[in-house]
Enzyme design. Structure first.
Site, PDB file in Angstrom:
ATOM      1  N   LYS A 105       1.235   9.413  -8.660  1.00 25.13           N
ATOM      2  CA  LYS A 105       1.449   8.216  -7.833  1.00 25.13           C
ATOM      3  C   LYS A 105       1.123   8.490  -6.365  1.00 25.13           C
ATOM      4  O   LYS A 105       0.391   7.722  -5.733  1.00 25.13           O
ATOM      5  CB  LYS A 105       2.907   7.757  -7.950  1.00 25.13           C
ATOM      6  CG  LYS A 105       3.287   6.683  -6.943  1.00 25.13           C
ATOM      7  CD  LYS A 105       4.752   6.308  -7.032  1.00 25.13           C
ATOM      8  CE  LYS A 105       5.686   7.213  -6.295  1.00 25.13           C
ATOM      9  NZ  LYS A 105       5.792   7.026  -4.842  1.00 25.13           N
ATOM     10  N   ASN A 106       1.681   9.571  -5.830  1.00 21.39           N
ATOM     11  CA  ASN A 106       1.514   9.797  -4.395  1.00 21.39           C
ATOM     12  C   ASN A 106       0.079  10.138  -4.018  1.00 21.39           C
ATOM     13  O   ASN A 106      -0.351   9.853  -2.908  1.00 21.39           O
ATOM     14  CB  ASN A 106       2.480  10.888  -3.907  1.00 21.39           C
ATOM     15  CG  ASN A 106       3.915  10.377  -3.890  1.00 21.39           C
ATOM     16  OD1 ASN A 106       4.163   9.186  -4.050  1.00 21.39           O
ATOM     17  ND2 ASN A 106       4.869  11.282  -3.707  1.00 21.39           N
TER      18      ASN A 106
ATOM     19  N   CYS B 186      14.383   2.607   4.297  1.00 21.40           N
ATOM     20  CA  CYS B 186      14.349   2.352   2.863  1.00 21.40           C
ATOM     21  C   CYS B 186      15.602   2.959   2.275  1.00 21.40           C
ATOM     22  O   CYS B 186      16.430   3.497   3.004  1.00 21.40           O
ATOM     23  CB  CYS B 186      13.094   2.930   2.233  1.00 21.40           C
ATOM     24  SG  CYS B 186      13.123   4.710   2.185  1.00 21.40           S
TER      25      CYS B 186
ATOM     26  N   ARG C 152      13.152   7.196   7.656  1.00 21.74           N
ATOM     27  CA  ARG C 152      11.728   7.489   7.522  1.00 21.74           C
ATOM     28  C   ARG C 152      10.905   7.030   8.729  1.00 21.74           C
ATOM     29  O   ARG C 152      10.095   6.105   8.638  1.00 21.74           O
ATOM     30  CB  ARG C 152      11.197   6.885   6.222  1.00 21.74           C
ATOM     31  CG  ARG C 152      11.991   7.360   5.031  1.00 21.74           C
ATOM     32  CD  ARG C 152      11.455   6.871   3.740  1.00 21.74           C
ATOM     33  NE  ARG C 152      10.491   7.784   3.158  1.00 21.74           N
ATOM     34  CZ  ARG C 152       9.959   7.631   1.948  1.00 21.74           C
ATOM     35  NH1 ARG C 152      10.257   6.585   1.236  1.00 21.74           N
ATOM     36  NH2 ARG C 152       9.104   8.497   1.483  1.00 21.74           N
ATOM     37  N   PRO C 153      11.069   7.700   9.855  1.00 21.96           N
ATOM     38  CA  PRO C 153      10.316   7.315  11.046  1.00 21.96           C
ATOM     39  C   PRO C 153       8.830   7.673  10.924  1.00 21.96           C
ATOM     40  O   PRO C 153       8.427   8.361   9.990  1.00 21.96           O
ATOM     41  CB  PRO C 153      10.977   8.141  12.150  1.00 21.96           C
ATOM     42  CG  PRO C 153      11.586   9.309  11.453  1.00 21.96           C
ATOM     43  CD  PRO C 153      11.933   8.867  10.065  1.00 21.96           C
TER      44      PRO C 153
ATOM     45  N   ASP D 298      11.864  14.789  -4.597  1.00 20.15           N
ATOM     46  CA  ASP D 298      11.670  13.776  -5.644  1.00 20.15           C
ATOM     47  C   ASP D 298      12.237  14.218  -6.997  1.00 20.15           C
ATOM     48  O   ASP D 298      12.396  13.399  -7.901  1.00 20.15           O
ATOM     49  CB  ASP D 298      10.177  13.442  -5.792  1.00 20.15           C
ATOM     50  CG  ASP D 298       9.647  12.650  -4.597  1.00 20.15           C
ATOM     51  OD1 ASP D 298      10.466  12.160  -3.795  1.00 20.15           O
ATOM     52  OD2 ASP D 298       8.409  12.531  -4.467  1.00 20.15           O
TER      53      ASP D 298
ATOM     54  N   ARG E 215       8.123   1.227  -9.977  1.00 15.57           N
ATOM     55  CA  ARG E 215       7.311   1.649  -8.832  1.00 15.57           C
ATOM     56  C   ARG E 215       6.556   2.932  -9.159  1.00 15.57           C
ATOM     57  O   ARG E 215       5.452   3.129  -8.673  1.00 15.57           O
ATOM     58  CB  ARG E 215       8.210   1.947  -7.622  1.00 15.57           C
ATOM     59  CG  ARG E 215       8.708   0.756  -6.872  1.00 15.57           C
ATOM     60  CD  ARG E 215       9.423   1.218  -5.621  1.00 15.57           C
ATOM     61  NE  ARG E 215       8.609   2.238  -4.973  1.00 15.57           N
ATOM     62  CZ  ARG E 215       9.079   3.280  -4.294  1.00 15.57           C
ATOM     63  NH1 ARG E 215      10.365   3.450  -4.143  1.00 15.57           N
ATOM     64  NH2 ARG E 215       8.268   4.161  -3.750  1.00 15.57           N
TER      65      ARG E 215
HETATM   66  C1  UD1 Z   1       6.121  11.535   0.794  1.00 16.01           C
HETATM   67  C2  UD1 Z   1       6.159  11.043  -0.622  1.00 16.01           C
HETATM   68  C3  UD1 Z   1       7.597  11.011  -1.161  1.00 16.01           C
HETATM   69  C4  UD1 Z   1       8.256  12.372  -0.971  1.00 16.01           C
HETATM   70  C5  UD1 Z   1       8.121  12.850   0.470  1.00 16.01           C
HETATM   71  C6  UD1 Z   1       8.631  14.271   0.692  1.00 16.01           C
HETATM   72  C7  UD1 Z   1       4.261   9.553  -0.708  1.00 16.01           C
HETATM   73  C8  UD1 Z   1       3.777   8.182  -0.859  1.00 16.01           C
HETATM   74  N1  UD1 Z   1       5.584   9.726  -0.695  1.00 16.01           N
HETATM   75  O1  UD1 Z   1       6.818  10.588   1.590  1.00 16.01           O
HETATM   76  O2  UD1 Z   1       7.552  10.702  -2.550  1.00 16.01           O
HETATM   77  O3  UD1 Z   1       9.617  12.277  -1.288  1.00 16.01           O
HETATM   78  O4  UD1 Z   1       6.737  12.826   0.874  1.00 16.01           O
HETATM   79  O5  UD1 Z   1       8.001  15.139  -0.182  1.00 16.01           O
HETATM   80  O6  UD1 Z   1       3.491  10.488  -0.656  1.00 16.01           O
HETATM   81  N2  UD1 Z   1       9.648  12.325   9.231  1.00 16.01           N
HETATM   82  C9  UD1 Z   1       9.889  12.253  10.599  1.00 16.01           C
HETATM   83  N3  UD1 Z   1       8.934  11.682  11.392  1.00 16.01           N
HETATM   84  C10 UD1 Z   1       7.745  11.218  10.900  1.00 16.01           C
HETATM   85  C11 UD1 Z   1       7.515  11.312   9.501  1.00 16.01           C
HETATM   86  C12 UD1 Z   1       8.494  11.871   8.697  1.00 16.01           C
HETATM   87  O7  UD1 Z   1      10.936  12.660  11.075  1.00 16.01           O
HETATM   88  O8  UD1 Z   1       6.924  10.728  11.673  1.00 16.01           O
HETATM   89  C13 UD1 Z   1      10.706  12.885   8.367  1.00 16.01           C
HETATM   90  C14 UD1 Z   1      11.241  11.868   7.368  1.00 16.01           C
HETATM   91  O9  UD1 Z   1      12.222  11.059   7.945  1.00 16.01           O
HETATM   92  C15 UD1 Z   1      11.820  12.771   6.301  1.00 16.01           C
HETATM   93  C16 UD1 Z   1      10.859  13.969   6.317  1.00 16.01           C
HETATM   94  O10 UD1 Z   1      10.138  13.888   7.536  1.00 16.01           O
HETATM   95  O11 UD1 Z   1      13.093  13.207   6.656  1.00 16.01           O
HETATM   96  C17 UD1 Z   1       9.876  13.986   5.165  1.00 16.01           C
HETATM   97  O12 UD1 Z   1       9.136  12.807   5.180  1.00 16.01           O
HETATM   98  P1  UD1 Z   1       7.599  12.759   4.779  1.00 16.01           P
HETATM   99  O13 UD1 Z   1       7.148  14.116   4.343  1.00 16.01           O
HETATM  100  O14 UD1 Z   1       6.859  12.109   5.891  1.00 16.01           O
HETATM  101  O15 UD1 Z   1       7.655  11.802   3.530  1.00 16.01           O
HETATM  102  P2  UD1 Z   1       6.670  10.615   3.178  1.00 16.01           P
HETATM  103  O16 UD1 Z   1       5.285  10.999   3.529  1.00 16.01           O
HETATM  104  O17 UD1 Z   1       7.215   9.340   3.664  1.00 16.01           O
END
Ligand code: UD1
Length: 468
Positions: free
Chosen positions: A44-45, A139, A144-145, A332, A424
């Site tokens: 999916k991702n 979410c 998730r910033p 996950d 999803r």
């Molecule tokens: C992706 C995956 C999700 C998985 C996650 C962590 C997709 C579509 N989703 O989500 O299934 O659980 O990786 O492996 O690929 N963060 C910040 N600032 C930012 C971005 C992120 O602080 O600008 C923090 C988030 O709040 C969180 C952490 O980083 O605590 C990990 O998030 P991130 O790796 O960005 O996850 P996603 O890419 O949203």
């Protein structure tokens, strides 16, 4: 003690939905032994981000193969369509024609439903020099910033402002392209790494991303971009180097198998003490999950290339788990593994370090008789000899898988609501489990249950926090 008819968990109130599909419930009768083979779908991702990556291709159709039929994929398709991209499904392939992008602004209604859709900001900015993407918002599993995405794009020469909840990005000054930059991520965010890597493929000069996410889906996206002519080294390590090229061309690319789906089926085998095999899988992508299965006494073997087999075990032991960025234990898989540990001998401590609000399934597992206490980001799971079927509500995607797994092992019937979360991210989960011998079926609503469910007086519904 007088039995009373089914009541809903208080957490259902977070799942307001009027659509017929959202009323559907999954009825799982526990106790069946599983056997046989299950086919693992495309990741999916990977599918979501590679669809965003197809925006980088300015010539004809890109063919993406092994794309799972999932609600999230449909939503991402809707977002691309709203941008003017043409899409066509052909079996498990998706043809994406982004030769003409009509819009630089993604609609809020769609982005707010799917965080991954924010990742189009990178390729849009690289292709058009402008992108307007609503903030995805919080979410069920945390805030998730997107600050890391934004800071990286700024380092590459974009002006980025947030007005009225919309991230407005455009090229600074007279630049016609983004500029290569040295970027250090404070945290190895998967989405930020992907956004910036996509943006950098069409930038002028060289970009390095330090402390990059090393998830297999990042490497998959890099391989897809390379197949379109991008110059990327180091994807899958913590330093990625991208040398920008003026344009990318069409390609035909098959995405990797879904490691989370594969891990979920390994746990289905373990929790039901069954023998099942799964393929295609890339065992290296599951190292942390397999290590934890071995730690509790389950046996997983690679009995053929790209095929794993879990052997029936007698009893499982407790183990501690801490979620981490890859190659650490994946967040996950935390909820599904917790379902397994509820039935393992002894106390396990699960620490969620990636998302701040990802323990909401605890309340629902507790309804099924699990003994779990939450202290901050830790869940202390004291193994119990038996779970009992109960009405439960899925609060997010992986929580829904955890409840299905718990239901397969529980005594009696579990009725799971909130299936929109399950849909999803799991392709045909019920069908795949049915073929393995599981006893479960989807019904249009609770009113269609064969016999009214009984909730014993002793069942305690633990209140949960609203999503942040
Ligand atoms: C992706 C995956 C999700 C998985 C996650 C962590 C997709 C579509 N989703 O989500 O299934 O659980 O990786 O492996 O690929 N963060 C910040 N600032 C930012 C971005 C992120 O602080 O600008 C923090 C988030 O709040 C969180 C952490 O980083 O605590 C990990 O998030 P991130 O790796 O960005 O996850 P996603 O890419 O949203």
């Amino acid at each position: 003690m007088e039995d009373r008819p089914i009541t809903l968990s208080p957490s259902l109130s977070n799942t307001h939905s009027s659509s017929e599909e959202d009323k559907a419930v999954l009825q799982v009768s526990g106790g069946a032994s599983l056997h046989g083979h299950v086919g693992i779908s495309g990741a999916k991702n990977s599918a979501l981000v590679i669809m965003a990556g197809a925006l980088l291709c300015s010539s004809q159709d890109c063919r993406i193969r092994n794309v799972p039929a999932l609600a999230d994929v449909t939503r991402m398709g809707e977002i691309l369509s709203a941008l003017g991209v043409k899409l066509e499904r052909q079996g498990d392939s998706l043809l994406v024609n982004a030769s003409h992008i009509a819009q630089s602004k993604a609609p809020y209604e769609l982005v707010s439903q799917l965080r991954a859709s924010f990742f189009v900001i990178g390729p849009l900015l690289a292709r058009l020099g402008v992108a307007k993407i609503p903030l995805p918002g919080g979410c069920a599993i945390g805030a998730r910033p997107v600050a890391l995405h934004v800071r990286g794009l700024q380092a590459m020469g974009a002006d980025v402002q947030i007005d009225h909840g919309i991230v407005n990005a455009h090229l600074r000054g007279r630049n016609k392209r983004l500029q290569g930059a040295k970027i250090y991520l404070d945290y190895p965010s998967v989405g930020a790494t992907e956004t910036l890597m996509m943006a950098a493929t069409l930038a002028e000069g060289e970009t390095t991303i330090e402390n990059a996410a090393q998830e297999p889906e990042v490497a998959d996206l890099a391989n897809f971009c390379r197949a379109m002519g991008a110059k990327i080294r180091g994807a899958g390590t913590n330093t990625i180097t991208i040398v920008g090229v003026p344009s990318l061309h069409t390609t035909d690319y098959a995405i990797i198998p879904d490691r989370v789906e594969a891990g979920t089926f390994l746990i289905a085998g373990a929790i039901t003490h069954s023998e099942i095999s799964l393929s295609p899988v890339i065992p290296d992508h599951l190292t942390a999950v397999i290590a934890k299965l071995h730690a509790i006494g389950a046996q997983v073997i690679e009995d053929a290339p790209n095929r794993l087999r879990i052997l029936p075990g007698y009893r499982h032991l407790a183990t501690d788990i801490e979620t981490l960025p890859y190659p650490g234990f994946p967040t996950d898989m935390q909820a599904p593994f917790m379902a397994l540990l509820t039935l393992s001998d002894g106390d396990s401590v699960i620490t969620e370090t990636v998302f701040e609000n990802r323990l909401r399934h605890v309340a629902e597992l507790t309804r099924m008789g699990a003994d779990i206490r939450v202290k901050g980001t830790h869940a202390i799971v004291r193994g119990v000899p038996m779970l009992s079927g109960a009405p439960v509500v899925a609060t997010d995607l992986r929580a829904s898988a955890a409840l299905v797994l718990a239901g397969l092992a529980a005594r009696g019937t579990t009725v799971i609501q909130g299936l929109q979360h399950l849909d999803r991210g799991y392709e045909n989960l019920e069908l795949k489990l049915q073929k393995l011998g599981a006893n479960l079926k989807r019904l249009p609503s609770v009113e269609h249950l064969e016999s009214p469910l009984i909730v014993p007086e002793t069942t305690i519904a633990v209140p949960v926090a609203e999503p942040s």
